[in-house]
Design a protein around this motif. Structure first.
Motif, PDB file in Angstrom:
ATOM      1  N   ASN A 229       0.802  -1.226   0.000  1.00  0.00           N
ATOM      2  CA  ASN A 229       0.000   0.000   0.000  1.00  0.00           C
ATOM      3  C   ASN A 229       0.837   1.279   0.000  1.00  0.00           C
ATOM      4  N   SER A 230       2.031   1.221  -0.567  1.00  0.00           N
ATOM      5  CA  SER A 230       2.857   2.425  -0.643  1.00  0.00           C
ATOM      6  C   SER A 230       2.665   3.181  -1.952  1.00  0.00           C
ATOM      7  N   GLY A 231       1.951   2.610  -2.909  1.00  0.00           N
ATOM      8  CA  GLY A 231       1.678   3.295  -4.166  1.00  0.00           C
ATOM      9  C   GLY A 231       0.500   4.236  -4.050  1.00  0.00           C
ATOM     10  N   TYR A 232       0.333   5.079  -5.031  1.00  0.00           N
ATOM     11  CA  TYR A 232      -0.779   6.022  -5.032  1.00  0.00           C
ATOM     12  C   TYR A 232      -1.111   6.413  -6.459  1.00  0.00           C
ATOM     13  N   ASP A 233      -2.310   6.964  -6.634  1.00  0.00           N
ATOM     14  CA  ASP A 233      -2.783   7.427  -7.934  1.00  0.00           C
ATOM     15  C   ASP A 233      -3.731   8.602  -7.689  1.00  0.00           C
ATOM     16  N   ASP A 234      -3.255   9.800  -7.977  1.00  0.00           N
ATOM     17  CA  ASP A 234      -4.020  11.018  -7.700  1.00  0.00           C
ATOM     18  C   ASP A 234      -4.331  11.768  -8.989  1.00  0.00           C
ATOM     19  N   THR A 235      -5.560  12.262  -9.092  1.00  0.00           N
ATOM     20  CA  THR A 235      -5.989  13.078 -10.230  1.00  0.00           C
ATOM     21  C   THR A 235      -6.676  14.331  -9.710  1.00  0.00           C
ATOM     22  N   HIS A 257     -11.925  19.321  -8.357  1.00  0.00           N
ATOM     23  CA  HIS A 257     -12.174  17.886  -8.220  1.00  0.00           C
ATOM     24  C   HIS A 257     -10.853  17.190  -7.905  1.00  0.00           C
ATOM     25  N   ILE A 258     -10.849  16.374  -6.872  1.00  0.00           N
ATOM     26  CA  ILE A 258      -9.677  15.570  -6.504  1.00  0.00           C
ATOM     27  C   ILE A 258     -10.124  14.128  -6.317  1.00  0.00           C
ATOM     28  N   ASN A 259      -9.430  13.229  -6.986  1.00  0.00           N
ATOM     29  CA  ASN A 259      -9.668  11.798  -6.813  1.00  0.00           C
ATOM     30  C   ASN A 259      -8.329  11.159  -6.422  1.00  0.00           C
ATOM     31  N   ALA A 260      -8.191  10.795  -5.168  1.00  0.00           N
ATOM     32  CA  ALA A 260      -6.926  10.275  -4.651  1.00  0.00           C
ATOM     33  C   ALA A 260      -7.104   8.851  -4.151  1.00  0.00           C
ATOM     34  N   GLU A 261      -6.243   7.966  -4.606  1.00  0.00           N
ATOM     35  CA  GLU A 261      -6.239   6.581  -4.163  1.00  0.00           C
ATOM     36  C   GLU A 261      -4.835   6.231  -3.685  1.00  0.00           C
ATOM     37  N   GLY A 262      -4.754   5.648  -2.511  1.00  0.00           N
ATOM     38  CA  GLY A 262      -3.457   5.286  -1.952  1.00  0.00           C
ATOM     39  C   GLY A 262      -3.641   4.484  -0.695  1.00  0.00           C
ATOM     40  N   GLY A 263      -2.711   4.604   0.227  1.00  0.00           N
ATOM     41  CA  GLY A 263      -2.820   3.819   1.438  1.00  0.00           C
ATOM     42  C   GLY A 263      -1.937   4.330   2.546  1.00  0.00           C
ATOM     43  N   SER A 264      -1.934   3.605   3.638  1.00  0.00           N
ATOM     44  CA  SER A 264      -1.089   3.895   4.794  1.00  0.00           C
ATOM     45  C   SER A 264      -0.052   2.788   4.880  1.00  0.00           C
ATOM     46  N   PRO A 265       1.116   2.989   4.298  1.00  0.00           N
ATOM     47  CA  PRO A 265       2.088   1.896   4.189  1.00  0.00           C
ATOM     48  C   PRO A 265       2.612   1.386   5.521  1.00  0.00           C
TER      49      PRO A 265
END
Length: 306
Positions: A229-235, A257-265
């Protein structure tokens, strides 16, 4: 004094999450976000236009020229360059709330404003550096370090971050494109386009895309291991339309508009057990400014942050 009168004459209307309507009684945000051509003019310290040399508060200003010259990838990078400002992260960018908390002189009670809109969460009072606009849409950033609660409320005990966005009718026809890459399949793209006409109508469209795969590290045994879960994808997308009304007034509409996908590594309970997250923000604002070039300036604004 004219500056005191301008504060009294100012009116602000805020619509927060569709539930709260506030009039002049909360004028602590009234004249925080006014734009000026002179780089030595600030408004954050006293909420009225003041020459920086005459401002007793500890205030720093980051201009659009400095952002371009230093090639900052994000507003977080620009803020980190200011002494006394710290943006806390877990070692990897993600979308977990509070993972990129802003501190001023070690205090996390920091008020974040974007064009007069409070970006702090009503539940916790915190704000995230990831919620700031992309750097290609920022005119200037004012950072007030030190207690600002007397002017702005208790969520500004540590200070104030004041972000002022560009106006299409001021910068004219302009297009900027940026692309970058890095380790672990990191990619960053940004495009900003603005245009204006002789009638004073201006438009800014800014779009950003930033993503990276999960990275590897060496564990205690010296073996390479993937960090979950260290990757991310933000738009992110910003559309800002403004129209001059007469010689000294302006009406504007802004959508973000913000669409953020990621995690807590690094997880919450123990090493290796983490959750991925997705955050969607849709913010809209309608604002009217009057007497922009005089001491009797003011604005009224209605906005909704989701």
């Amino acid at each position: 004094m004219k500056k005191v009168q301008s504060l009294r004459n100012a009116v602000m209307v805020s619509l927060l999450a569709g539930t709260t309507l506030v009039w002049g009684g909360t004028a602590f945000a009234q004249e925080d976000l006014q734009e000026f051509a002179l780089e030595d003019m600030v408004v954050t310290a006293s909420r009225v236009p003041t020459q920086k040399v005459d401002t007793p508060a500890d205030i720093s200003v980051i201009t659009k020229e400095e952002i371009a010259d230093q090639n900052y990838a994000s507003a977080s990078d620009a803020l980190r360059a200011i002494p006394g400002v710290n943006v806390l992260g877990s070692g990897a960018k993600g979308s977990s709330m509070g993972q990129d908390k802003i501190l001023l002189n070690g205090d996390e009670r920091v008020l974040v404003l974007v064009d007069g809109r409070r970006m702090n969460l009503g539940s916790s009072g915190n704000s995230s550096a990831d919620w700031l606009p992309p750097v290609n849409a920022i005119e200037r950033i004012e950072v007030l370090k030190g207690g600002g609660s007397a002017l702005y409320g208790t969520d500004a005990v540590g200070g104030v971050i004041n972000v002022i966005m560009k106006k299409g009718s001021d910068i004219g026809n302009h297009v900027t494109v940026k692309a970058a890459g890095g380790s672990w399949n990191a990619e960053q793209y940004a495009i900003s386009a603005s245009g204006s006409n002789d009638s004073g109508l201006g438009l800014i469209v800014s779009a950003t895309k930033e993503r990276r795969g999960e990275y590897k590290f060496k564990n205690a045994n010296g073996k390479s291991q993937m960090m979950k879960n260290s990757g991310y994808d933000d738009t992110g997308v910003i559309v800002k339309l403004d129209q001059k009304v007469g010689e000294d007034n302006r009406i504007g509409v802004n959508f973000e508009h913000i669409n953020a996908e990621g995690g807590s590594p690094f997880g919450y309970s123990k090493w290796g057990t983490t959750d991925s997250h997705k955050r969607i923000s849709n913010n809209v604002a309608l604002r009217y400014d009057w007497n922009e070039s005089s001491d009797e300036k003011g604005y009224v604004q209605v906005y909704k942050n989701y």
